[in-house]
Design a protein around this motif. Structure first.
Motif, PDB file in Angstrom:
ATOM      1  N   UNK A   1      34.244-143.957  15.889  1.00  0.00           N
ATOM      2  CA  UNK A   1      35.234-143.215  16.650  1.00  0.00           C
ATOM      3  C   UNK A   1      35.690-141.963  15.913  1.00  0.00           C
ATOM      4  N   UNK A   2      35.474-140.811  16.544  1.00  0.00           N
ATOM      5  CA  UNK A   2      35.919-139.526  16.002  1.00  0.00           C
ATOM      6  C   UNK A   2      35.606-139.371  14.510  1.00  0.00           C
ATOM      7  N   UNK A   3      34.396-139.602  14.149  1.00  0.00           N
ATOM      8  CA  UNK A   3      34.022-139.466  12.752  1.00  0.00           C
ATOM      9  C   UNK A   3      34.121-140.761  11.980  1.00  0.00           C
ATOM     10  N   UNK A   4      34.542-141.833  12.654  1.00  0.00           N
ATOM     11  CA  UNK A   4      34.521-143.137  12.014  1.00  0.00           C
ATOM     12  C   UNK A   4      35.578-143.321  10.958  1.00  0.00           C
ATOM     13  N   UNK A   5      35.236-144.099   9.950  1.00  0.00           N
ATOM     14  CA  UNK A   5      36.230-144.521   8.977  1.00  0.00           C
ATOM     15  C   UNK A   5      36.256-143.648   7.718  1.00  0.00           C
ATOM     16  N   UNK A   6      35.319-142.709   7.597  1.00  0.00           N
ATOM     17  CA  UNK A   6      35.307-141.936   6.345  1.00  0.00           C
ATOM     18  C   UNK A   6      36.529-141.025   6.219  1.00  0.00           C
ATOM     19  N   UNK A   7      37.107-140.581   7.370  1.00  0.00           N
ATOM     20  CA  UNK A   7      38.345-139.820   7.301  1.00  0.00           C
ATOM     21  C   UNK A   7      39.492-140.669   6.787  1.00  0.00           C
ATOM     22  N   UNK A   8      39.501-141.924   7.184  1.00  0.00           N
ATOM     23  CA  UNK A   8      40.523-142.870   6.709  1.00  0.00           C
ATOM     24  C   UNK A   8      40.381-143.083   5.204  1.00  0.00           C
ATOM     25  N   UNK A   9      39.143-143.238   4.744  1.00  0.00           N
ATOM     26  CA  UNK A   9      38.903-143.410   3.305  1.00  0.00           C
ATOM     27  C   UNK A   9      39.377-142.183   2.546  1.00  0.00           C
ATOM     28  N   UNK A  10      39.070-141.006   3.079  1.00  0.00           N
ATOM     29  CA  UNK A  10      39.479-139.768   2.415  1.00  0.00           C
ATOM     30  C   UNK A  10      40.994-139.693   2.270  1.00  0.00           C
ATOM     31  N   UNK A  11      41.698-140.082   3.327  1.00  0.00           N
ATOM     32  CA  UNK A  11      43.154-140.057   3.287  1.00  0.00           C
ATOM     33  C   UNK A  11      43.692-141.022   2.235  1.00  0.00           C
ATOM     34  N   UNK A  12      43.167-142.243   2.208  1.00  0.00           N
ATOM     35  CA  UNK A  12      43.620-143.238   1.238  1.00  0.00           C
ATOM     36  C   UNK A  12      43.282-142.814  -0.188  1.00  0.00           C
ATOM     37  N   UNK A  13      42.145-142.177  -0.344  1.00  0.00           N
ATOM     38  CA  UNK A  13      41.749-141.704  -1.669  1.00  0.00           C
ATOM     39  C   UNK A  13      42.723-140.638  -2.178  1.00  0.00           C
ATOM     40  N   UNK A  14      43.188-139.773  -1.284  1.00  0.00           N
ATOM     41  CA  UNK A  14      44.157-138.756  -1.691  1.00  0.00           C
ATOM     42  C   UNK A  14      45.494-139.387  -2.060  1.00  0.00           C
ATOM     43  N   UNK A  15      45.926-140.358  -1.275  1.00  0.00           N
ATOM     44  CA  UNK A  15      47.167-141.055  -1.615  1.00  0.00           C
ATOM     45  C   UNK A  15      47.055-141.708  -2.984  1.00  0.00           C
ATOM     46  N   UNK A  16      45.894-142.334  -3.232  1.00  0.00           N
ATOM     47  CA  UNK A  16      45.664-143.005  -4.516  1.00  0.00           C
ATOM     48  C   UNK A  16      45.696-141.991  -5.656  1.00  0.00           C
TER      49      UNK A  16
ATOM     50  N   UNK B   1      23.791-142.738  15.785  1.00  0.00           N
ATOM     51  CA  UNK B   1      22.869-142.636  14.669  1.00  0.00           C
ATOM     52  C   UNK B   1      23.430-143.201  13.383  1.00  0.00           C
ATOM     53  N   UNK B   2      22.559-143.767  12.581  1.00  0.00           N
ATOM     54  CA  UNK B   2      22.960-144.370  11.308  1.00  0.00           C
ATOM     55  C   UNK B   2      23.691-143.356  10.436  1.00  0.00           C
ATOM     56  N   UNK B   3      24.722-143.820   9.777  1.00  0.00           N
ATOM     57  CA  UNK B   3      25.478-142.967   8.867  1.00  0.00           C
ATOM     58  C   UNK B   3      26.656-142.290   9.499  1.00  0.00           C
ATOM     59  N   UNK B   4      26.671-142.173  10.840  1.00  0.00           N
ATOM     60  CA  UNK B   4      27.798-141.514  11.488  1.00  0.00           C
ATOM     61  C   UNK B   4      29.079-142.299  11.214  1.00  0.00           C
ATOM     62  N   UNK B   5      30.039-141.636  10.629  1.00  0.00           N
ATOM     63  CA  UNK B   5      31.327-142.260  10.365  1.00  0.00           C
ATOM     64  C   UNK B   5      31.380-143.149   9.147  1.00  0.00           C
ATOM     65  N   UNK B   6      30.239-143.458   8.543  1.00  0.00           N
ATOM     66  CA  UNK B   6      30.243-144.321   7.359  1.00  0.00           C
ATOM     67  C   UNK B   6      30.842-143.583   6.164  1.00  0.00           C
ATOM     68  N   UNK B   7      31.399-144.312   5.204  1.00  0.00           N
ATOM     69  CA  UNK B   7      31.852-143.649   3.984  1.00  0.00           C
ATOM     70  C   UNK B   7      30.701-142.919   3.297  1.00  0.00           C
ATOM     71  N   UNK B   8      31.025-141.836   2.618  1.00  0.00           N
ATOM     72  CA  UNK B   8      30.009-141.060   1.912  1.00  0.00           C
ATOM     73  C   UNK B   8      29.621-141.745   0.609  1.00  0.00           C
ATOM     74  N   UNK B   9      28.545-141.258   0.003  1.00  0.00           N
ATOM     75  CA  UNK B   9      28.109-141.801  -1.284  1.00  0.00           C
ATOM     76  C   UNK B   9      29.200-141.647  -2.339  1.00  0.00           C
ATOM     77  N   UNK B  10      29.881-140.495  -2.332  1.00  0.00           N
ATOM     78  CA  UNK B  10      30.967-140.271  -3.297  1.00  0.00           C
ATOM     79  C   UNK B  10      32.118-141.237  -3.053  1.00  0.00           C
ATOM     80  N   UNK B  11      32.409-141.523  -1.799  1.00  0.00           N
ATOM     81  CA  UNK B  11      33.474-142.475  -1.490  1.00  0.00           C
ATOM     82  C   UNK B  11      33.091-143.884  -1.921  1.00  0.00           C
ATOM     83  N   UNK B  12      31.819-144.245  -1.776  1.00  0.00           N
ATOM     84  CA  UNK B  12      31.370-145.554  -2.264  1.00  0.00           C
ATOM     85  C   UNK B  12      31.493-145.644  -3.784  1.00  0.00           C
ATOM     86  N   UNK B  13      31.234-144.548  -4.466  1.00  0.00           N
ATOM     87  CA  UNK B  13      31.369-144.540  -5.922  1.00  0.00           C
ATOM     88  C   UNK B  13      32.826-144.757  -6.324  1.00  0.00           C
ATOM     89  N   UNK B  14      33.735-144.117  -5.613  1.00  0.00           N
ATOM     90  CA  UNK B  14      35.156-144.321  -5.874  1.00  0.00           C
ATOM     91  C   UNK B  14      35.545-145.778  -5.602  1.00  0.00           C
TER      92      UNK B  14
END
Length: 424
Positions: free
Chosen positions: A103-118, A162-175
């Motif tokens: 949905x609307x870019x999936x969950x990676x935007x949510x991860x980005x937001x939480x990462x900034x808060x952290x 398509x695969x990867x849409x909205x999934x967390x990025x490689x950098x987010x997985x590393x975090x």
């Protein structure tokens, strides 16, 4: 564009632009009396809970993404817990976006937001939704590279989003790997990239590419893509049968039985299925393929793989609690099944669907029980050509009224016995 969701986002951007020119007192006045009030009303307060308001659509339509970008600045560090409390419910605790997959870019935007808060000093490691986000979202990628936007429209092709849409990025997985010390978080980006390569391959070459990408031992398939995976809060499951020696012959099916996707975006279609085999999605929810008059078709229950009673869509079954309930599931390499039921789709009708994923294909059993007589339409949208066996269909003027008027070249025939249909 109009509505509170855009006013709130615009207000946040304006506050950010004016920040350096404002005194501390002015910043506090604007932030607490305009921005925070608007965020609360639109995302967690009466405007969100009251369906009569335009803001009561989905939390994803509110300005958490713009707010996340603003938090990249050094200024608005105060009240981080407020932002966290407002936004953490955008993703359910099982890791699935509250509206749908992708949905609307999936969950990676949510991860980005939480990462900034952290990064600003707020510990988010105890957020179950955040942790499960890295595991749940990519669990619903088909081996052929498809990802349907189930519950929010599925796209109009054989791959969905398509695969990867909205999934967390490689950098987010590393975090996340540093945050949770989970070895699966190192493996997921590799499997997602493999599925993306499969998805970008032409169909005539897909069998060879799938054989290469999913060769024995190359990917931890049993660990990341088990035979049965269930997101229990959302009420979403995927069954995978990999007994066939060639990956192109694997059979998979997504089963959607639980929470409704949203008051506006969510399509009324529960106990719905989306199958995938031969490396592609076989029957797609058409979603937002067209706007205008056809929108009434694409968002209706008739556009999904569900059973419809008396020509009425499932729209009355939406709500904040699961529409369907899981009865049971079974998982082994050669056989998977899932069983769910609902009394909330249609008043006075009990519906139950059981889907078996076997080494010879899918077996789909749908039970409807009621004390009154009803007409049931069992919808299945295949990209192939339907050819009934031992039954001659004759052209008719139109299939019916309402959204059925959009059916092209309708054919019909009565039958008092079992009907077998082949899709080529």
């Amino acid at each position: 564009k109009f509505g509170p969701r855009y006013y709130h986002a615009m207000g946040i951007y304006v506050l950010d632009l004016l920040w350096d020119a404002l005194t501390p007192a002015e910043r506090t006045m604007l932030e607490h009396n305009i921005v925070r009030w608007g965020m609360y009303e639109g995302m967690a307060g009466p405007l969100f809970e009251e369906p009569a308001y335009f803001a009561a659509v989905n939390k994803e339509d509110m300005p958490y993404l713009p707010m996340g970008r603003v938090l990249g600045d050094l200024a608005p560090k105060q009240g981080l817990q407020f932002f966290y409390d407002i936004f953490r419910g955008v993703v359910l605790e099982d890791g699935i976006h509250q509206c749908s997959l992708g949905s609307y870019g999936g969950v990676n935007g949510y991860v980005s937001f939480m990462q900034k808060l952290h990064g600003h000093g707020l510990d988010v490691s105890g957020n179950k939704a955040l942790r499960n986000t890295f595991l749940a979202h990519p669990s619903f990628i088909f081996s052929g590279g498809g990802l349907p936007n189930i519950d929010d429209g599925g796209g109009v092709n054989l791959n969905g989003l398509g695969a990867g849409f909205g999934s967390p990025s490689t950098a987010q997985y590393e975090w996340a790997r540093k945050l949770y010390n989970d070895p699966r978080l190192e493996q997921w980006p590799k499997l997602i990239d493999a599925a993306k390569r499969v998805n970008s391959t032409q169909q005539e070459k897909k069998a060879a590419v799938m054989a290469t990408e999913y060769a024995d031992g190359k990917q931890p398939l049993n660990a990341l893509w088990p035979p049965v995976y269930i997101a229990p809060v959302k009420g979403l499951a995927i069954l995978r049968n990999r007994t066939a020696p060639e990956p192109i012959d694997w059979t998979e099916v997504i089963f959607d039985y639980g929470l409704h996707g949203g008051r506006s975006h969510g399509h009324a279609a529960k106990l719905a299925t989306i199958p995938s085999f031969h490396g592609q999605i076989v029957s797609m929810e058409y979603g937002y393929g067209k706007l205008g008059e056809l929108m009434s078709l694409y968002t209706s229950s008739y556009a999904h793989n569900v059973v419809i009673a008396d020509g009425r869509g499932q729209a009355g079954g939406s709500g904040p609690v699961p529409i369907g309930q899981l009865r049971g599931q079974h998982s082994e390499p050669g056989l998977q099944w899932i069983d769910a039921e609902s009394d909330r789709i249609y008043k006075g009708i009990h519906m139950r669907r059981t889907v078996f994923n076997t080494d010879f294909g899918l077996v789909d059993i749908y039970l409807c029980r009621s004390d009154a007589e009803h007409q049931y339409d069992w919808m299945f949208h295949s990209f192939g050509e339907a050819k009934p066996e031992a039954l001659t269909l004759k052209p008719i003027a139109k299939l019916g009224d309402g959204v059925l008027r959009f059916a092209r070249n309708p054919r019909s025939a009565p039958s008092a016995s079992t009907v077998a249909i082949r899709w080529d």
